[in-house]
Scaffold this active site. Structure first.
Site, mmCIF file in Angstrom:
data_model
loop_
_atom_site.group_PDB
_atom_site.id
_atom_site.type_symbol
_atom_site.label_atom_id
_atom_site.label_comp_id
_atom_site.label_asym_id
_atom_site.label_seq_id
_atom_site.Cartn_x
_atom_site.Cartn_y
_atom_site.Cartn_z
ATOM 1 N N ARG A 38 0.854 -1.191 0.000
ATOM 2 C CA ARG A 38 0.000 0.000 0.000
ATOM 3 C C ARG A 38 0.884 1.233 0.000
ATOM 4 O O ARG A 38 1.781 1.344 0.838
ATOM 5 C CB ARG A 38 -0.886 -0.055 1.251
ATOM 6 C CG ARG A 38 -1.879 1.075 1.358
ATOM 7 C CD ARG A 38 -2.819 0.847 2.515
ATOM 8 N NE ARG A 38 -2.284 1.256 3.807
ATOM 9 C CZ ARG A 38 -3.006 1.782 4.789
ATOM 10 N NH1 ARG A 38 -4.305 1.945 4.631
ATOM 11 N NH2 ARG A 38 -2.463 2.109 5.929
ATOM 12 N N THR B 164 -0.879 7.735 -1.098
ATOM 13 C CA THR B 164 -2.128 7.691 -1.864
ATOM 14 C C THR B 164 -3.089 6.629 -1.338
ATOM 15 O O THR B 164 -4.267 6.620 -1.700
ATOM 16 C CB THR B 164 -1.828 7.369 -3.334
ATOM 17 O OG1 THR B 164 -1.209 6.057 -3.383
ATOM 18 C CG2 THR B 164 -0.874 8.386 -3.951
ATOM 19 N N ASP C 180 0.322 -1.098 12.780
ATOM 20 C CA ASP C 180 0.722 -1.747 11.524
ATOM 21 C C ASP C 180 0.928 -3.233 11.795
ATOM 22 O O ASP C 180 1.869 -3.625 12.503
ATOM 23 C CB ASP C 180 2.015 -1.104 10.990
ATOM 24 C CG ASP C 180 2.383 -1.663 9.633
ATOM 25 O OD1 ASP C 180 2.549 -2.901 9.507
ATOM 26 O OD2 ASP C 180 2.500 -0.870 8.678
ATOM 27 N N ASP D 122 4.398 -4.706 10.838
ATOM 28 C CA ASP D 122 5.469 -4.267 11.759
ATOM 29 C C ASP D 122 5.341 -4.964 13.104
ATOM 30 O O ASP D 122 6.337 -5.349 13.721
ATOM 31 C CB ASP D 122 5.397 -2.761 11.980
ATOM 32 C CG ASP D 122 5.854 -1.975 10.754
ATOM 33 O OD1 ASP D 122 6.308 -2.595 9.792
ATOM 34 O OD2 ASP D 122 5.735 -0.734 10.787
HETATM 35 N N1 URA Z 1 -2.712 -1.793 7.669
HETATM 36 C C1 URA Z 1 -2.270 -2.013 8.944
HETATM 37 O O1 URA Z 1 -1.335 -2.785 9.153
HETATM 38 N N2 URA Z 1 -2.888 -1.363 9.966
HETATM 39 C C2 URA Z 1 -3.921 -0.517 9.767
HETATM 40 O O2 URA Z 1 -4.453 0.015 10.743
HETATM 41 C C3 URA Z 1 -4.358 -0.293 8.440
HETATM 42 C C4 URA Z 1 -3.737 -0.934 7.420
#
Ligand code: URA
Length: 211
Positions: free
Chosen positions: A103, A107, A201, A204
């Site tokens: 992602r 954007t 995330d 992560d």
């Molecule tokens: N991707 C993620 O890892 N966490 C989010 O909150 C949104 C997208």
């Protein structure tokens, strides 16, 4: 498209620890694994089966076996990988394909950087693994790819979903045989596209920031 939010105390308990910012990566990965197995139980409710006869030590009776072609499980790299073992524990005979999607954090659009699955998956039931249904961009792109290859029944397993992402999927995938199974429909997205309250995330938290 149908959305199923699992309402179960064990799911809520594990999800609460996943959300906790103090949870370290090894614990996060273990809890993800356990949570996915619980989601998988519900997500496979409509897995295709054939009726078979089975001889027990006592008598013959009727049972069921998973149909062929076998289901396909597709984790979306990177974070979907952390959901794979939990899913294949319930569906050990499934085949596994891979979709690498990233992602753009500016954007919020998704692009594919790796694909490893059969060109023709006609008639296959597919289980897509993506922990966070945020804007919906990644899952819509992934599911379109699967349907273009012939998948006729797609279930997405997501740890968390945002209402915005569910709305996008309902609009973009209207009329397609798609189901989302999630542990929670959260409040919404913040200005950076993160799910709120969310868990941060997911990639992560599973693997650190090296990838
Ligand atoms: N991707 C993620 O890892 N966490 C989010 O909150 C949104 C997208």
């Amino acid at each position: 498209m149908r959305t199923h939010v699992i309402d179960h105390p064990l799911v809520a308990h594990k999800l609460t620890t996943l959300r906790d910012e103090r949870t370290d990566s090894p614990t996060f990965r273990r809890l993800t694994d356990e949570l996915v197995t619980l989601l998988a139980y519900e997500a496979t409710r409509e897995v295709r089966i054939d009726r078979v006869r089975v001889a027990t030590p006592v008598t013959e009776t009727e049972g069921v076996r998973l149909s062929h072609p076998r289901p396909l499980v597709v984790p979306i790299l990177r974070a979907g990988l952390g959901m794979l073992d939990g899913m294949t524990r319930l569906l050990p005979t499934a085949e596994v394909g891979f979709l690498g999607m990233i992602r753009d954090e500016e954007t919020l659009t998704a692009s594919t950087y790796a694909t490893r699955m059969p060109d023709d998956i006609s008639g296959r039931q597919v289980y897509v693994l993506d922990p966070m249904l945020a804007t919906g961009g990644t899952l819509v792109a992934a599911i379109r790819e699967l349907i273009s290859r012939g998948a006729d029944d797609v279930t997405a397993l997501c740890l968390l979903a945002a209402p915005e992402g569910v709305t996008v999927m309902e609009r973009e995938l209207a009329g397609t045989p798609v189901r989302v199974v999630t542990a929670s429909l959260d409040e919404g997205l913040n200005e950076s596209g993160y799910i709120v309250p969310g868990l941060g995330d997911a990639g992560d938290r599973m693997y650190g920031t090296a990838g």
